[in-house]
Design a protein around this motif. Structure first.
Motif, PDB file in Angstrom:
ATOM      1  N   LEU A 295      94.813  64.835 -72.074  1.00  0.00           N
ATOM      2  CA  LEU A 295      93.749  65.144 -72.901  1.00  0.00           C
ATOM      3  C   LEU A 295      94.349  65.555 -74.450  1.00  0.00           C
ATOM      4  N   GLY A 296      93.567  65.113 -75.472  1.00  0.00           N
ATOM      5  CA  GLY A 296      93.950  65.370 -76.926  1.00  0.00           C
ATOM      6  C   GLY A 296      92.820  65.793 -77.555  1.00  0.00           C
TER       7      GLY A 296
ATOM      8  N   ASP B 244      90.811  61.214 -74.798  1.00  0.00           N
ATOM      9  CA  ASP B 244      91.397  60.818 -73.613  1.00  0.00           C
ATOM     10  C   ASP B 244      92.519  59.733 -73.973  1.00  0.00           C
ATOM     11  N   TYR B 245      93.646  60.065 -73.428  1.00  0.00           N
ATOM     12  CA  TYR B 245      94.907  59.314 -73.256  1.00  0.00           C
ATOM     13  C   TYR B 245      95.296  58.835 -72.160  1.00  0.00           C
ATOM     14  N   PHE B 246      95.488  57.417 -71.756  1.00  0.00           N
ATOM     15  CA  PHE B 246      95.973  57.035 -70.558  1.00  0.00           C
ATOM     16  C   PHE B 246      97.025  56.458 -70.764  1.00  0.00           C
ATOM     17  N   PHE B 247      98.282  57.006 -69.839  1.00  0.00           N
ATOM     18  CA  PHE B 247      99.824  56.453 -70.082  1.00  0.00           C
ATOM     19  C   PHE B 247      99.902  55.588 -68.885  1.00  0.00           C
ATOM     20  N   GLY B 248     100.664  54.416 -69.024  1.00  0.00           N
ATOM     21  CA  GLY B 248     101.052  53.698 -67.780  1.00  0.00           C
ATOM     22  C   GLY B 248     100.201  53.034 -66.998  1.00  0.00           C
ATOM     23  N   GLY B 249      98.841  53.157 -67.081  1.00  0.00           N
ATOM     24  CA  GLY B 249      97.829  52.512 -66.490  1.00  0.00           C
ATOM     25  C   GLY B 249      96.512  52.933 -67.002  1.00  0.00           C
TER      26      GLY B 249
ATOM     27  N   MET C  17      97.226  72.016 -63.556  1.00  0.00           N
ATOM     28  CA  MET C  17      96.640  72.741 -64.497  1.00  0.00           C
ATOM     29  C   MET C  17      96.473  71.870 -65.876  1.00  0.00           C
ATOM     30  N   LEU C  18      96.775  70.850 -66.112  1.00  0.00           N
ATOM     31  CA  LEU C  18      96.644  69.822 -66.964  1.00  0.00           C
ATOM     32  C   LEU C  18      96.496  68.367 -66.974  1.00  0.00           C
ATOM     33  N   GLY C  19      95.343  67.649 -67.028  1.00  0.00           N
ATOM     34  CA  GLY C  19      95.255  66.338 -67.136  1.00  0.00           C
ATOM     35  C   GLY C  19      95.284  65.933 -65.560  1.00  0.00           C
TER      36      GLY C  19
END
Length: 1243
Positions: free
Chosen positions: A377-378, A477-482, A519-521
């Motif tokens: 999350l950002g 929302d940030y999606f990394f790797g997929g 706890m995160l994402g």
């Protein structure tokens, strides 16, 4: 006994006999202590527990406390059980059990280990993250001995699947022993300086060992150098380990090993050197090589440094970086350097703060596969997008991150090795390529107001900037790797395979530990706190120089230009000898051959010819120095392989002299010698043999001066020559000739070393016959761990039988005839039996030769039959890859084979079936019946003759010659001359006299006109000529006297220069000529007087010749195929092509033996071989002309020696004509060579 060491290495290697005094370590009797069970409850932790009495502390093998083991709250792939051993231990084995008296157990699991409880490393085996087989019930313990023991404090078990009836349940045990080592931390400034006991060292042997771990891809681990320029350096470059050594004259050697060595895990290094032989081992992978240069010693000054360059290093050493990281267990030639540092016995003054501990890694990597995704999350509704991260991957394309905007979106992806940014739909920007090299690369993307910037690897100068056509509003929302949701706005790349770390969103470092704790994402199929990327190209399984490329899942080999093919460039594309090309129906030509097939020797070019030919015209040059003629070392090794397998070899040497001696000198040592196989000097000359320091005239006792044994040794002021064939093949080829009589004036000499010519291939016919079902041959086992190939010919009348098999536990290989039409190749590498079968469309038990080829490597297995039928099977992506065999190789199989097996090759090495068959009951050497398979190759009514080790074509009753009874191909200007009126008493059939009848027959094919096909001259003006005119029609010209003009017969009805074969038969009786039927004029004579010479292809005659022939038809000469030439009982072309038989025939120009004029050659299906480098090439004996070295030199002698010649007489001298004859009689090899030289060369 398995050996485990404390803070040391024990040097079991090819050098152990040189290092007996260096076994400096304590070896415990057994490293198999129980490590987990004695630990307290608190040493066990887990991802979750089902309930309090299912806690991790109850997961001890064979314990029943609590609820009988550990079970997590969920049975997904994110669960783990961790054991803290309280100190670093050497782990050699593991065991698991299900939860006591329950339906809960773990069927498969993986293993992670770490020194610190973070930055985990997966256990790997056979180049893969290894999956262990677990339990199938709750009580039975399953133990695994680790193929690669490791050192760690923390161990994690990762369950992959569990019982269908229950859930994950686990009890575990670890086995091993204590481990302790001095650890030193290097900060890039401090260097350990180890000084030798004496000022300068000439070091003949070295043993250096150490362990290191680092996050830096570059740095010097050790360095030593000397005043003479010698040095040794071990350093990291781009996360690969390089060993560089320089040993004076042309002595630079550089060897690379490993990759991804900046992973902050321990790596072990061992260097063993004795003289120029080196073993270089990194993490159980050993490379053996010889260093370049001329000297064995390494001359170093008084110190060697660890961690970087010494302060006094020379400027030529360059500005390379010192090492940053940790080392332990440093040993140099028996001295424990780390222990000496702790005791302050070595110089460490360059360290600002010397510490004996290793700091924990500050990174927290994440490992992605093709199904992984990490969502973070950002900030929402902001006008700035700022993302930074580091990545490493082998895949050329993949999604780094994607974030939706309001509206639109931003995608940063890797596309063909370039980082690419897509904003909304309209904007795309690329960076430099090659970022899929497995190294860490940083990416910083910043979109602010109307500008977007992309920076790679922190290089601000190369930052890509672009105007943004939309207003940035972040979605949060940030999606990394997929990114897998199917929406209206989706990224072009969906997934990523590799690792990421140090992820920043909105300029804030994301704590992936919090992500792991929930706890995160959120994340899906992401392995946190580890980077499990694997370099599948190290070690390189692409053989023979094949280029390896890879992705996260697999590697592939590019074999173009290597001369090899297959999944790992293992299979040679060329035959091993001219004999093999010949039986594929090829004709004389230049070919590539590979004498050891799939072995390490590279292919090279040879000329395969049926007859002795001059294939190279030497250049001449004048020298006034000691003559040395050398051949390239690598090529000599290749040629040695050819001579070893050949039946017969010879090489011509000639020494023409004018006051220049060859062998004779005052002290008995020859002026000239030559170096052959094995770099051995030889003091005999052509025409002589080993042990006989003479020339040919000395053997034949006809030298110019009978006091000497070479013509040149008479030292006359006139030109003389000593020449002859060297025929002892175990000494050939000639690689160097040294001429030493160079110090006198007024002398001249010319040395010629001709091409090496070899005949036959002993391996090609090496066969054994199996006469009973219980008969078999056995050979030593062979290495087949990562690749192996087997090929052979067989013939049988039985419908089944085992060709060969070799066993392991449970590994095995078996090749078998399953039925009359099916051949099977089965094997097991530990993953279960695999069987490949090929089915022939015709019966295989037809008593004909059939060829079987089988190969197995870590990529695939292949079975081929008769080069037509083929089946391939890819290796599984996971599982064992190494084939481990220990039994003998049984040929014929212990379960029975009836028939013959021939030319059996294992990994390119031909096994000696005949030699083993001679001492084995029930098996006979050789195999009869070759004509049944190869008889059709004998053309033009040639007769196939069976031989013990093959067959031959008898052409004596035909007008043809050669191995298949075919004749020659003419090139422009080629001329064959056959003299009928010879003054020699050679016994050659002669037509001398006046003929009233003659018969002439021949065949030809050509597309070139005009040409003289045949011209028969006489000592008078009589002649017979057959010519092709300009329009391609045939004309026969007779002149027997009595006519003003020659009588001509013109066949004007067709063009015969159409490339098709034509047969011509001409018969004359008095004036009656039968071609169709023609009559000579009444005024013509009826006798063909004093017939002298037959010319084929062109006329080159003195005296008066029909000018029409010369002017119209003789230039440029016949080009095409001429065969079956017979004049009365004489076959001139056959005589010209045959060697070893006295003849008056001679050749000018290039005449190539070919089957072009013979009847069509029918070749079995298995002969269809693709030759990509020479698609039209053909064959037959061997002429290796690269070895050819022809040198001419002018020498001026300064003084004269008079000397004597001494001979050690052999047994039998009293009954022999001379001592030399006694040696020849008593040397079987020499006697055989003399006899072989009289044979005709039919290969």
């Amino acid at each position: 006994m398995t050996v485990f060491l404390y803070d040391c290495y024990c040097m079991y290697s090819m050098f152990k006999k040189y290092f007996k005094h260096m076994f400096f370590c304590f070896i415990p009797e057994r490293c198999d202590e129980v490590l987990a069970s004695p630990l307290p409850y608190s040493a066990f932790t887990s991802s979750s527990v089902l309930a309090a009495d299912f806690g991790a502390g109850y997961a001890k093998l064979n314990r029943r406390v609590g609820n009988g083991g550990w079970s997590p709250s969920d049975s997904d792939r994110y669960q783990w059980l961790q054991v803290d051993l309280r100190a670093r231990k050497q782990i050699t084995a593991i065991a698991t059990q299900g939860r006591y008296s329950s339906s809960d157990w773990t069927k498969h699991y993986r293993l992670l280990y770490s020194d610190t409880g973070s930055n985990w490393k997966p256990y790997r085996q056979d180049s893969n993250i290894w999956t262990f087989s677990g339990n199938w019930n709750s009580e039975r313990a399953v133990r695994h001995e680790l193929q690669h023991p490791f050192v760690a404090r923390f161990v994690r078990f990762i369950p992959l699947d569990c019982s269908e009836e229950g859930r994950i349940g686990l009890r575990v045990e670890l086995y091993g022993c204590a481990y302790w080592a001095d650890v030193i931390s290097f900060d890039g400034q401090g260097v350990i300086s180890y000084r030798f006991r004496q000022k300068k060292m000439k070091i003949l042997k070295d043993v250096i060992s150490l362990k290191f771990k680092t996050t830096k891809g570059d740095g010097i681990l050790l360095h030593g150098e000397g005043q003479q320029g010698d040095y040794i350096t071990l350093e990291l470059q781009q996360a690969k380990l390089l060993l560089n050594q320089y040993g004076s004259i042309q002595g630079h050697t550089s060897v690379s090993s490993g990759s991804l060595l900046d992973d902050d895990h321990w790596h072990s290094v061992l260097i063993e050197r004795y003289r120029r032989s080196v073993n270089f081992t990194l993490d159980q992978h050993t490379q053996s090589f010889r260093t370049n240069g001329e000297f064995d010693n390494l001359d170093l000054d008084n110190e060697i440094t660890f961690g970087g360059m010494p302060v006094s290093a020379k400027p030529s050493s360059g500005g390379r970086e010192n090492y940053i990281g940790c080392m332990e267990a440093i040993h140099y030639n028996g001295d424990n350097i780390t222990n000496l540092v702790r005791r302050r016995k070595v110089d460490t003054s360059s360290f600002h703060n010397l510490t004996f501990s290793c700091a924990e890694s500050r990174t927290f990597p994440a490992f992605f596969n093709s199904t992984s995704s990490l969502q973070l999350l950002g900030r929402t509704d902001e006008d700035t997008v700022s993302v930074r991260l580091q990545f490493r991957t082998w895949n050329p394309s993949g999604l780094l991150f994607f974030t939706p905007l309001m509206p639109g979106g931003v995608e940063v992806s890797l596309v063909e090795g370039k980082v690419t940014v897509h904003i909304y739909v309209t904007l795309g920007k690329n960076t430099r390529s090659g970022l899929n090299d497995g190294q860490w690369h940083s990416v910083h993307f910043l979109a602010l107001e109307s500008i977007a910037m992309l920076t790679i690897n922190g290089d601000e100068m190369s930052t890509v900037r672009a105007a943004i056509p939309i207003q940035i509003r972040t979605g949060g929302d940030y999606f990394f790797g997929g990114y897998f949701p199917r929406t209206d706005l989706s990224p072009s790349q969906r997934s990523f395979q590799g690792c990421m770390q140090l992820i920043h969103v909105d300029d804030q470092l994301v704590k992936l530990q919090s992500v792991e704790q929930g706890m995160l994402g959120s994340f899906e199929n992401v392995s946190l706190d580890m980077c499990a990327i694997i370099d599948r190209c190290v070690p390189n399984h692409c053989e023979h120089g094949g280029k390896c490329s890879q992705t996260g899942d697999m590697f592939k080999c590019a074999c173009e230009g290597t001369g090899y093919s297959g999944a790992t460039c293992h299979n040679s594309m060329y035959e091993q000898s001219c004999e093999e090309y010949k039986h594929l129906g090829r004709s004389s030509n230049t070919y590539w051959i590979d004498p050891d097939s799939s072995g390490p020797l590279e292919p090279f070019r040879v000329t395969c010819v049926n007859l002795t030919m001059k294939t190279f015209t030497p250049n001449q040059q004048m020298l006034n120095v000691v003559l040395t003629c050398r051949a390239a070392h690598v090529f000599v090794i290749q040629v040695n392989a050819v001579t070893s397998s050949a039946e017969f070899c010879e090489q011509h040497v000639a020494y023409m002299c004018y006051k220049s001696r060859l062998l004779n000198s005052t002290d008995g040592s020859p002026f000239t010698w030559w170096v052959g196989r094995g770099n051995e000097k030889h003091f005999y000359w052509g025409g002589s043999g080993p042990g006989v320091q003479k020339c040919a005239c000395g053997i034949e006792r006809n030298c110019t001066d009978p006091r000497y044994y070479c013509n040149c040794d008479a030292d006359l002021s006139q030109w003389k020559e000593d020449a002859g064939m060297l025929m002892y093949k175990d000494h050939l080829p000639v690689s160097q000739v040294v001429v030493g009589d160079v110090h006198r004036s007024g002398s001249e000499a010319r040395l010629t070393v001709g091409p090496l010519r070899c005949q036959g291939d002993r391996h090609f016919w090496n066969a054994a016959s199996f006469n009973t079902p219980a008969s078999y041959l056995h050979f030593p086992t062979f290495q087949a761990e990562t690749s192996a190939d087997v090929s052979f010919y067989f013939k049988t009348s039985a419908s089944h039988g085992v060709f060969l098999e070799i066993l392991g536990n449970p590994d095995f290989i078996r090749l078998e005839l399953k039925s009359a039409t099916v051949v099977s190749f089965s094997f097991d590498v530990g993953n279960g039996p695999v069987e490949l079968t090929v089915r022939s469309s015709t019966p295989l038990n037809d008593d004909q030769w059939h060829r079987v080829e089988a190969e197995r490597n870590i990529k695939e297995a292949v079975l081929r039959l008769d080069k037509v039928h083929r089946e391939a099977r890819s290796a599984p992506p996971q599982g064992h890859t190494r084939l481990q065999l220990f039994s003998q190789l049984f040929v014929g199989g212990q379960r029975g084979f009836l028939g013959c097996i021939r030319v059996l090759k294992v990994n390119g090495v031909t096994l000696d079936l005949e030699g083993r068959a001679k001492v084995t009951p029930g098996v006979k050497p050789g195999c009869s019946g070759h004509c049944s398979s190869y008889g059709m190759l004998c053309q033009n009514e040639g007769k196939c003759i069976e031989k013990y080790n093959g067959y031959s074509c008898d052409c004596s009753l035909t007008a043809f010659d050669g191995p298949f009874c075919n004749d020659g191909y003419f090139e422009s200007g080629t001329l064959v001359r056959y003299d009928l009126m010879s003054e020699s008493s050679s016994g050659v059939p002669s037509a001398v006299g006046n003929l009233t009848r003659e018969e002439l027959s021949f065949s030809f094919s050509t597309s070139h006109t005009p040409a003289v096909l045949i011209y028969i001259s006489s000592k008078t003006q009589d002649y017979l000529a057959v010519v092709l005119r300009h329009n391609g029609t045939l004309q026969i010209r007779y002149n027997l006297g009595g006519l003003r003009e020659p009588f001509t017969i013109s066949l004007n009805h067709r063009n015969m220069a159409n490339g098709q074969p034509h047969n011509v038969n001409i018969t004359r009786q008095d004036r009656l000529v039968q071609l169709q039927v023609y009559t000579l004029p009444e005024t013509s004579d009826t006798e063909f007087n004093l017939v002298k010479t037959i010319f084929l292809g062109k006329v080159f005659e003195t005296g008066q010749i029909d000018p029409v022939l010369i002017e119209r038809y003789n230039t440029p000469g016949f080009v095409g195929c001429l065969s079956r030439v017979q004049f009365n009982r004489i076959a001139p072309l056959k005589a010209a092509l045959r060697t070893g038989v006295p003849s008056t025939a001679s050749i000018q120009g290039v005449l190539v033996e070919s089957n072009c004029g013979a009847s069509p050659l029918t070749v079995p299906p298995m002969s269809a071989v693709f030759d990509p480098w020479d698609p039209d090439s053909g064959i037959i004996a061997v002429v290796i002309f690269t070895i050819l070295c022809t040198l001419v030199f002018l020498v001026r002698h300064m003084f004269h020696h008079k000397g004597s010649y001494h001979t050690n007489e052999a047994k039998g001298a009293e009954s022999a004509d001379c001592a030399d004859a006694a040696i020849i009689v008593n040397d079987p090899a020499f006697t055989e060579t003399i006899d072989e030289s009289k044979k005709e060369w039919f290969i």
